[in-house]
Scaffold this active site. Sequence first.
Site, PDB file in Angstrom:
ATOM      1  NE  ARG A  27      -0.830 -17.112   1.390  1.00 50.34           N
ATOM      2  CZ  ARG A  27       0.377 -16.779   1.815  1.00 50.34           C
ATOM      3  NH1 ARG A  27       0.623 -16.733   3.105  1.00 50.34           N
ATOM      4  NH2 ARG A  27       1.353 -16.506   0.967  1.00 50.34           N
ATOM      5  CD1 TRP A  75      -5.432  -8.962  -2.284  1.00 44.93           C
ATOM      6  CD2 TRP A  75      -3.367  -8.604  -3.064  1.00 44.93           C
ATOM      7  NE1 TRP A  75      -5.070  -7.686  -1.916  1.00 44.93           N
ATOM      8  CE2 TRP A  75      -3.804  -7.443  -2.387  1.00 44.93           C
ATOM      9  CE3 TRP A  75      -2.104  -8.604  -3.637  1.00 44.93           C
ATOM     10  CZ2 TRP A  75      -3.017  -6.299  -2.266  1.00 44.93           C
ATOM     11  CZ3 TRP A  75      -1.310  -7.461  -3.525  1.00 44.93           C
ATOM     12  CH2 TRP A  75      -1.771  -6.330  -2.839  1.00 44.93           C
ATOM     13  CG  ASN A 101       1.505 -16.251  -3.827  1.00 42.23           C
ATOM     14  OD1 ASN A 101       1.344 -15.095  -4.195  1.00 42.23           O
ATOM     15  ND2 ASN A 101       1.838 -16.564  -2.584  1.00 42.23           N
ATOM     16  N   GLY A 102       2.761 -14.990  -6.783  1.00 40.00           N
ATOM     17  CA  GLY A 102       3.996 -14.291  -7.081  1.00 40.00           C
ATOM     18  C   GLY A 102       3.856 -13.439  -8.327  1.00 40.00           C
ATOM     19  CD  GLU A 481       0.288  -1.382  14.262  1.00 41.72           C
ATOM     20  OE1 GLU A 481      -0.497  -2.357  14.175  1.00 41.72           O
ATOM     21  OE2 GLU A 481       1.065  -1.040  13.336  1.00 41.72           O
ATOM     22  CE  LYS A 485      -3.057  -2.817  13.367  1.00 47.02           C
ATOM     23  NZ  LYS A 485      -2.376  -3.527  12.285  1.00 47.02           N
ATOM     24  CD  GLU A 488      -3.518  -2.590   8.430  1.00 47.42           C
ATOM     25  OE1 GLU A 488      -2.667  -3.243   7.817  1.00 47.42           O
ATOM     26  OE2 GLU A 488      -3.740  -2.755   9.648  1.00 47.42           O
ATOM     27  CG  HIS A 504       6.911  22.621  11.966  1.00 53.39           C
ATOM     28  ND1 HIS A 504       7.837  23.605  11.691  1.00 53.39           N
ATOM     29  CD2 HIS A 504       7.081  22.301  13.273  1.00 53.39           C
ATOM     30  CE1 HIS A 504       8.545  23.857  12.779  1.00 53.39           C
ATOM     31  NE2 HIS A 504       8.110  23.077  13.751  1.00 53.39           N
ATOM     32  CE  LYS A 603      -1.566 -11.989   9.203  1.00 54.29           C
ATOM     33  NZ  LYS A 603      -1.913 -10.978  10.208  1.00 54.29           N
TER      34      LYS A 603
END
Length: 608
Positions: A27, A75, A101-102, A481, A485, A488, A504, A603
Amino acid sequence: MCGIVGYIGKEQAAPIILDGLAKLEYRGYDSAGMAVFDGKAIRTQKAAGRLKVLENLTRGGETMPGVAGIGHTRWATHGAPSDRNAHPQGNGSGTIVVVHNGIIENYIPLKKKLTDKGYEFKSETDTEVLAHLLDYYYRGNPLEAITKVLHRVEGSYALGILFSDHPDEIYAARKDSPLIVGKNDSGCFIASDVPAILKYTRTVYYMDNQEVAVLGPDSLAFYSVDQEELKKEPSVIDWDADAAEKAGYEHFMLKEIYEQPRTVADTLSPRIQNNDIVIDELKMTDEELKQIRKIHIVACGSAYHAGVTGKYVIENLARIPVEVDVASEFRYREPILEEGALIIVISQSGETADTLAAVRESKARGFQVLGIVNVVGSSIAREADCCMYTWAGPEIAVATTKAYSAQLVAMYLLALKLAKVRGTVDGAKWKELLASLRCLPDQIELLLGQKEKIQHFANRYLGARDIFFIGRGIDYAISLEASLKLKEISYIHSEAYAAGELKHGTISLIEDGTLVVALSTQQSLYQKTISNMVEVKARGAFVMAVTNEENKAIEKAADYVIYLPETNPCFSNSLAIIPLQLFAYYVAVGRGCDVDKPRNLAKSVTVE
């Protein structure tokens, strides 16, 4: 985004906090800190970098004795990662400390007010404002001071607070950021997520918005922001504790990739009964489902990509028009929601800030909201009108794999349910669709057996600068996706393009040796995709194709082919994504990247 753990009880707090923070490091992992009451005062230790730095500084918690404490992995949002910006943050005398957190959105005017009153700030964080504001309102009653602060701050928060005047208590509060409270025979806990305390207790209380918890060694009470005591019922977590451990795998991500056959089976099995789709959580009758005139799918990141696949599948099978929105765009674009619309929100954590805002916006306008989430008791699960759980179990790696696969299955089940009640598939087609669904877990297992082949290929592209993914229809959704992946976890620039858009402009990016991954699982589009592959090969690309076993013609245009077992085209994403997850994983490992904790990512994105 950040991880919070607190403990008060009969045991030493620091080792328990460090152990819990290790479970939450996904986290936040740019700094960490702890505060423990040692019997005389609150002692704080903070360190920039990974949690291991804090563990070493405190010798696993031995240098911080005491039975009451709070800890944090950060984070960064306000202020760069550093010792002074790490949490806990305290008031000037260190008698009040806070982990948070926030984001406090009005911290600037609050900080100015406090500065004008003589308060001095040592960090760049919005959290230090909370510590000084608590000091400003504190008159010996912590609950009173906390509620006064909560009435004055705007934004999101999950808080753990220590007051040196009250050494036998820990205080917690939340609004729009996850926080749970646990209890066992030795004491009480606070945590951002269940894995942090699963080793110690399975009895948890989910805090709601603007609630305050007061924890003691043998006591636990909850209050509203107006200091009214609340009655809360505990929940019992039925996760296997081993599910939150690596179980011998090098990384959580690899373990979770290999858990996908079981995840898909667990999400499917309870909902296929007597050759019918049963989704009890919908809380909607067949007649109500027939009345749905449009569906809006709202999500972020990989969940958004699951929603894009859901659009193709629902429109194909149930013939209901579907719009898919990135949640951060949906909440601000004043969406036009027609009568008869169903809003579907998708979130692994159930706490994603923008997605949660979409729930509230939709409900405020009188529309039914279906949440598809993985975390039982999460905010979206509680606030949506109905909730469909994905049963993926705890997912620790920041880059999602098994939760994404479970979200895909949820979309398939919903599409089939809608198709059945609307009569848009006949009996033979229905049987074929159910048979294909039931085969998915075994087919995923089969694809996982190709890991050595994929690893060998991945090793050729450890030094790649750019990699492109192309596809049409559902294959474009898979490309989105797969590209995410890779970027990331490997930090290689990667993009996904609708294959028909190449001419294009985007084909100008192709150079000699550029890897282009072509997805081709839709039989009606085989030849179109092959034409696009020929176009990029003519510009020097090396083409890896992912296609069905029957499509041997693709070998004329591809340099390397991964074949998938046969399935209904609507469900091809569930198979095609497996080798591409493995490809991303092995490229990242080969480049020496921290696969489970990629830089700058967290996360659960619980702030905007």
